[in-house]
Scaffold this active site. Sequence first.
Site, mmCIF file in Angstrom:
data_model
loop_
_atom_site.group_PDB
_atom_site.id
_atom_site.type_symbol
_atom_site.label_atom_id
_atom_site.label_comp_id
_atom_site.label_asym_id
_atom_site.label_seq_id
_atom_site.Cartn_x
_atom_site.Cartn_y
_atom_site.Cartn_z
ATOM 1 N N GLU A 75 9.547 18.026 -24.926
ATOM 2 C CA GLU A 75 8.894 18.403 -23.677
ATOM 3 C C GLU A 75 9.358 19.788 -23.210
ATOM 4 O O GLU A 75 8.603 20.524 -22.575
ATOM 5 C CB GLU A 75 9.173 17.355 -22.598
ATOM 6 C CG GLU A 75 8.609 15.967 -22.907
ATOM 7 C CD GLU A 75 7.097 15.877 -22.734
ATOM 8 O OE1 GLU A 75 6.463 16.884 -22.368
ATOM 9 O OE2 GLU A 75 6.538 14.788 -22.967
ATOM 10 N N HIS A 125 8.192 8.679 -27.181
ATOM 11 C CA HIS A 125 7.128 9.513 -26.623
ATOM 12 C C HIS A 125 7.292 10.978 -27.033
ATOM 13 O O HIS A 125 6.334 11.625 -27.479
ATOM 14 C CB HIS A 125 7.099 9.390 -25.100
ATOM 15 C CG HIS A 125 6.107 10.292 -24.436
ATOM 16 N ND1 HIS A 125 4.748 10.190 -24.652
ATOM 17 C CD2 HIS A 125 6.275 11.337 -23.590
ATOM 18 C CE1 HIS A 125 4.120 11.120 -23.961
ATOM 19 N NE2 HIS A 125 5.024 11.832 -23.310
ATOM 20 N N HIS A 146 -0.763 10.920 -27.974
ATOM 21 C CA HIS A 146 -1.092 9.614 -27.422
ATOM 22 C C HIS A 146 -1.835 8.749 -28.443
ATOM 23 O O HIS A 146 -1.657 7.530 -28.478
ATOM 24 C CB HIS A 146 -1.941 9.762 -26.162
ATOM 25 C CG HIS A 146 -1.149 10.188 -24.959
ATOM 26 N ND1 HIS A 146 -1.744 10.572 -23.773
ATOM 27 C CD2 HIS A 146 0.180 10.312 -24.755
ATOM 28 C CE1 HIS A 146 -0.808 10.896 -22.899
ATOM 29 N NE2 HIS A 146 0.366 10.757 -23.475
ATOM 30 N N GLU A 193 -4.130 17.243 -11.302
ATOM 31 C CA GLU A 193 -4.625 17.597 -12.629
ATOM 32 C C GLU A 193 -6.106 17.950 -12.649
ATOM 33 O O GLU A 193 -6.861 17.548 -13.546
ATOM 34 C CB GLU A 193 -4.348 16.452 -13.618
ATOM 35 C CG GLU A 193 -4.168 16.920 -15.046
ATOM 36 C CD GLU A 193 -3.655 15.827 -15.967
ATOM 37 O OE1 GLU A 193 -4.488 15.134 -16.555
ATOM 38 O OE2 GLU A 193 -2.436 15.674 -16.076
ATOM 39 N N ASN A 235 -0.326 18.691 -20.762
ATOM 40 C CA ASN A 235 -0.643 17.688 -21.778
ATOM 41 C C ASN A 235 -0.762 18.276 -23.181
ATOM 42 O O ASN A 235 -1.247 17.615 -24.101
ATOM 43 C CB ASN A 235 -1.944 16.960 -21.412
ATOM 44 C CG ASN A 235 -1.746 16.000 -20.255
ATOM 45 O OD1 ASN A 235 -1.101 14.980 -20.380
ATOM 46 N ND2 ASN A 235 -2.293 16.359 -19.102
ATOM 47 N N HIS A 259 -0.092 16.146 -26.121
ATOM 48 C CA HIS A 259 -0.252 14.755 -25.708
ATOM 49 C C HIS A 259 -1.579 14.150 -26.142
ATOM 50 O O HIS A 259 -1.647 12.958 -26.432
ATOM 51 C CB HIS A 259 -0.099 14.643 -24.191
ATOM 52 C CG HIS A 259 1.301 14.864 -23.710
ATOM 53 N ND1 HIS A 259 1.988 16.040 -23.915
ATOM 54 C CD2 HIS A 259 2.156 14.059 -23.016
ATOM 55 C CE1 HIS A 259 3.196 15.945 -23.384
ATOM 56 N NE2 HIS A 259 3.321 14.767 -22.833
ATOM 57 N N ARG A 300 -2.722 21.847 -14.281
ATOM 58 C CA ARG A 300 -1.758 20.807 -14.628
ATOM 59 C C ARG A 300 -2.106 20.125 -15.951
ATOM 60 O O ARG A 300 -1.225 19.608 -16.646
ATOM 61 C CB ARG A 300 -1.644 19.765 -13.509
ATOM 62 C CG ARG A 300 -0.561 18.728 -13.809
ATOM 63 C CD ARG A 300 -0.179 17.870 -12.636
ATOM 64 N NE ARG A 300 0.882 16.958 -13.014
ATOM 65 C CZ ARG A 300 1.527 16.171 -12.168
ATOM 66 N NH1 ARG A 300 1.245 16.190 -10.889
ATOM 67 N NH2 ARG A 300 2.484 15.363 -12.602
ATOM 68 N N ARG A 318 0.810 -1.228 0.000
ATOM 69 C CA ARG A 318 0.000 0.000 0.000
ATOM 70 C C ARG A 318 0.842 1.276 0.000
ATOM 71 O O ARG A 318 0.340 2.349 0.309
ATOM 72 C CB ARG A 318 -0.992 0.015 1.171
ATOM 73 C CG ARG A 318 -2.029 -1.098 1.085
ATOM 74 C CD ARG A 318 -3.212 -0.808 1.981
ATOM 75 N NE ARG A 318 -4.229 -1.839 1.805
ATOM 76 C CZ ARG A 318 -4.630 -2.669 2.766
ATOM 77 N NH1 ARG A 318 -4.099 -2.575 3.981
ATOM 78 N NH2 ARG A 318 -5.543 -3.568 2.525
ATOM 79 N N LYS A 339 3.424 11.681 -11.446
ATOM 80 C CA LYS A 339 2.562 10.856 -12.292
ATOM 81 C C LYS A 339 3.234 9.499 -12.511
ATOM 82 O O LYS A 339 4.386 9.439 -12.934
ATOM 83 C CB LYS A 339 2.311 11.517 -13.642
ATOM 84 C CG LYS A 339 1.216 12.556 -13.648
ATOM 85 C CD LYS A 339 0.926 12.984 -15.072
ATOM 86 C CE LYS A 339 -0.218 13.949 -15.163
ATOM 87 N NZ LYS A 339 -0.504 14.320 -16.565
ATOM 88 N N LYS A 363 7.627 23.368 -14.418
ATOM 89 C CA LYS A 363 6.754 22.242 -14.105
ATOM 90 C C LYS A 363 6.430 22.199 -12.617
ATOM 91 O O LYS A 363 5.278 21.953 -12.226
ATOM 92 C CB LYS A 363 7.382 20.918 -14.531
ATOM 93 C CG LYS A 363 6.457 19.743 -14.191
ATOM 94 C CD LYS A 363 6.713 18.504 -14.965
ATOM 95 C CE LYS A 363 5.607 17.488 -14.688
ATOM 96 N NZ LYS A 363 5.842 16.203 -15.372
#
Length: 350
Positions: A176, A252, A239, A224, A232, A235, A228, A112, A134, A214
């Site tokens: 990025e 990526h 993606h 997010e 993206n 992205h 935030r 956990r 993330k 960032k």
Amino acid sequence: MIVPIELAQTQNITYNITIDSLPKLRFDTKVVIVTNPTVAGFHLETLLSRISAKTLHVVTIPDGEEYKTLATVENILNACFEYKLDRKSLLIAFGGGVIGDMTGFTASLYQRGIDFVQIPTTLLSQVDASVGGKTGVNNQYGKNLIGAFYQPKAVYIDPEFLKTLPPREFAAGVAEIVKMAVMFDRDYFTFLQEADLSNEEVLKKTIAKSVTLKARVVNQDEKEAGIRAVLNYGHTFGHVVENETNYTTYLHGEAVAIGMVMANALAVELGLMSKEEAYEVKTLLESASLPTTYTIKDVDDFYEHFFLDKKSAHNSIKFILPHGIGDYRMLSDIDEAVVKKVLARFGEAG
């Protein structure tokens, strides 16, 4: 009956990001380093010489985005059990964004939640993926759709590791960097147009600026819910490109570069960005040897993939678009016909 439960926040989550030579690291606990054969071949000996711990083990997983899966995470978890890690133990992510994402996700799951540290070795992970918490994996439906927000205890960014990085991997990180500049800082974008990233001091300054931007965003919106999502930019489109090509054709950052060009085309169509500004961004990406073209074979299918994006909700697609260079807009009400009109141009591009 409603029984309220108040959970007092015991501490704020804070951690340091060090941009310098990797220091000596001492851990009074069991430590497992997660890496891949490529990084291990170049740098594992250096890392091992800098670490002392109660026990120290290395887990090597296959190199590549196609291995960013639940099956690989289960393999890391199994190693944690075999080495009898406990809740005081520590994982170290030693590699690029794929390693960082999976190690962080594994840390969030094991008993956990145990601590982990990021030691990123690619430009993309140094300027973006290692900062902000993330974590996650891909599946057949899309990228990073299974994961958690789980912050590292520390991030150690040593630009020395970049010296063995292939040019293509380095360029993927530049994508990025450009993303951050286009969204938040016109002056930074202008700096990048003239920056010689082969110069070590210029590179350090660039990494520090990107990390600062960032960190500022993450501090405002860890999970997010608002600003935030702006990170993206590129992205949402990228993606889909990655998914259509089974995560094997593009790195990526390369897919993000293509995605930024697509997002810019939509921004131009909506009057948010001039053609000249879109050309400036495309030129900067191309100067870093990044791809900026992609042929969409089925516009309708490409569009449907947007609904698997994590920012989409209530059957509405949230697009992150530039407003000029240095500002942004988040739009969820763009007419489907307008989006498909722009996508169709990439079908024609061949």
